[in-house]
Design a protein around this motif. Structure first.
Motif, PDB file in Angstrom:
ATOM      1  N   ARG A 290       0.519  -1.466  -0.129  1.00  0.00           N
ATOM      2  CA  ARG A 290      -0.548  -0.073  -0.237  1.00  0.00           C
ATOM      3  C   ARG A 290       0.664   0.902  -0.012  1.00  0.00           C
ATOM      4  NH1 ARG A 290      -4.763  -2.535   0.369  1.00  0.00           N
ATOM      5  NH2 ARG A 290      -5.198  -4.131   2.104  1.00  0.00           N
ATOM      6  N   ARG A 291       0.287   2.460  -0.570  1.00  0.00           N
ATOM      7  CA  ARG A 291       1.179   3.685  -0.143  1.00  0.00           C
ATOM      8  C   ARG A 291       1.663   3.880   1.331  1.00  0.00           C
ATOM      9  NH1 ARG A 291      -0.032   7.830  -3.839  1.00  0.00           N
ATOM     10  NH2 ARG A 291       0.037   9.516  -2.161  1.00  0.00           N
TER      11      ARG A 291
ATOM     12  N   SER B 222       2.106  -1.836   3.832  1.00  0.00           N
ATOM     13  CA  SER B 222       1.880  -3.117   3.708  1.00  0.00           C
ATOM     14  C   SER B 222       0.923  -3.915   4.492  1.00  0.00           C
ATOM     15  CB  SER B 222       3.285  -3.556   3.518  1.00  0.00           C
ATOM     16  OG  SER B 222       3.550  -3.598   4.584  1.00  0.00           O
TER      17      SER B 222
END
Length: 293
Positions: free
Chosen positions: A176-177, A180
């Motif tokens: 993810r941005r 994780s």
């Protein structure tokens, strides 16, 4: 229209975010959008075989015209046919096929084979995903280290010498941005290999152990690199980082920062839940970026 006879040259493993390229192939996609294949690209595509990191976004620029890249997929070509994404009949790397990065653009895209373009990646998204992916690898190794005492039998180890819990138990990983999420299955098979699930009873203690290790590692500012055998899309690539206990090498097709010094503090949280035949564990990793100077 003739399709490329070799895999797309990919530049993202080196951290490249923009490059000059030539259009090799353009075709309409089933959803009405357009798929554009370039001879080389800085764009990271979604790999359906291990879709842990999502695709880049950005633009293709030709002269005064610009088209947004809405998605980036992998296509498989043989003869005059290009199958894209989940329509591919074979896995990337299958002998006799050519594999291409397919840049998905709007239906009104006006590009033709032979056109020179500038391919430019959204750098904010790239940075966020690269930070998240590097943190994910570090956290998996720190988790192995934290659970090293939970094994009663010899099992395969990671590159740092700890029993490889992550490799043996991981079920799914999502980048993810700036973070994780990794899920693990602790079932009968893992218990037979000597793992004691009671090591997961106190998730706050486990988080503290993992975070302490991560602080030590990030403090080294160690360089990070991607080793690869060639520049083709399907060439084997490996994440490499020299940590205090040894050099870690993890097969990886994603993007990463160039140094641990680019990471801010990493928080790690664990949640367990009963599953049929065992226990499920979720590790959520979040990086707090350092303020810009």
């Amino acid at each position: 229209m003739t399709l490329p006879d070799s895999d797309t040259i990919v530049l993202f493993p080196d951290g490249t975010v923009s490059a000059d390229a030539v259009v090799l192939h353009v075709q309409p996609l089933p959803d009405g959008r357009v798929g554009v294949v370039l001879d080389r690209t800085p764009f990271h595509p979604l790999d359906l075989a291990w879709p842990d990191q999502g695709p880049d976004r950005g633009v293709l620029v030709a002269g005064d015209d610009e088209w947004p890249v809405l998605d980036v997929l992998i296509g498989a070509a043989q003869g005059e046919e290009l199958a894209v994404g989940d329509a591919m009949p074979v896995r990337p790397g299958t002998e006799g096929w050519t594999f291409a990065v397919v840049h998905v653009t709007p239906s009104d895209t006006e590009l033709t084979a032979g056109t020179a373009v500038r391919a430019a990646v959204d750098t904010d998204l790239r940075t966020a995903l690269s930070v998240g992916h590097t943190a994910c690898h570090l956290a998996s190794l720190a988790l192995d280290h934290a659970l090293a005492g939970a094994w009663s039998k010899p099992v395969p180890t990671d590159d740092l010498g700890a029993p490889a819990f992550d490799r043996l138990a991981v079920d799914r990983s999502v980048i993810r941005r700036y973070g994780s999420e990794d899920t693990y299955r602790v079932g009968r098979s893992l218990r037979k290999q000597g793992f004691d699930p009671s090591a997961l009873d106190d998730t706050e203690v486990l988080s503290a152990r993992v975070e302490a290790t991560l602080r030590d590692w990030i403090g080294t500012g160690a360089p990070v690199r991607i080793d690869r055998v060639d520049q083709g899309l399907t060439g084997r690539r490996t994440w490499v980082c020299a940590l205090p206990d040894g050099e870690a090498r993890i097969p990886c097709g994603g993007t990463h920062v160039a140094s641990l010094a680019e990471l801010g503090p990493i928080s790690v949280r664990f949640v367990t839940e009963p599953q049929k035949g065992g226990l499920g564990l979720t590790m959520t990793t979040r990086v707090t970026p350092e303020p810009s100077n």
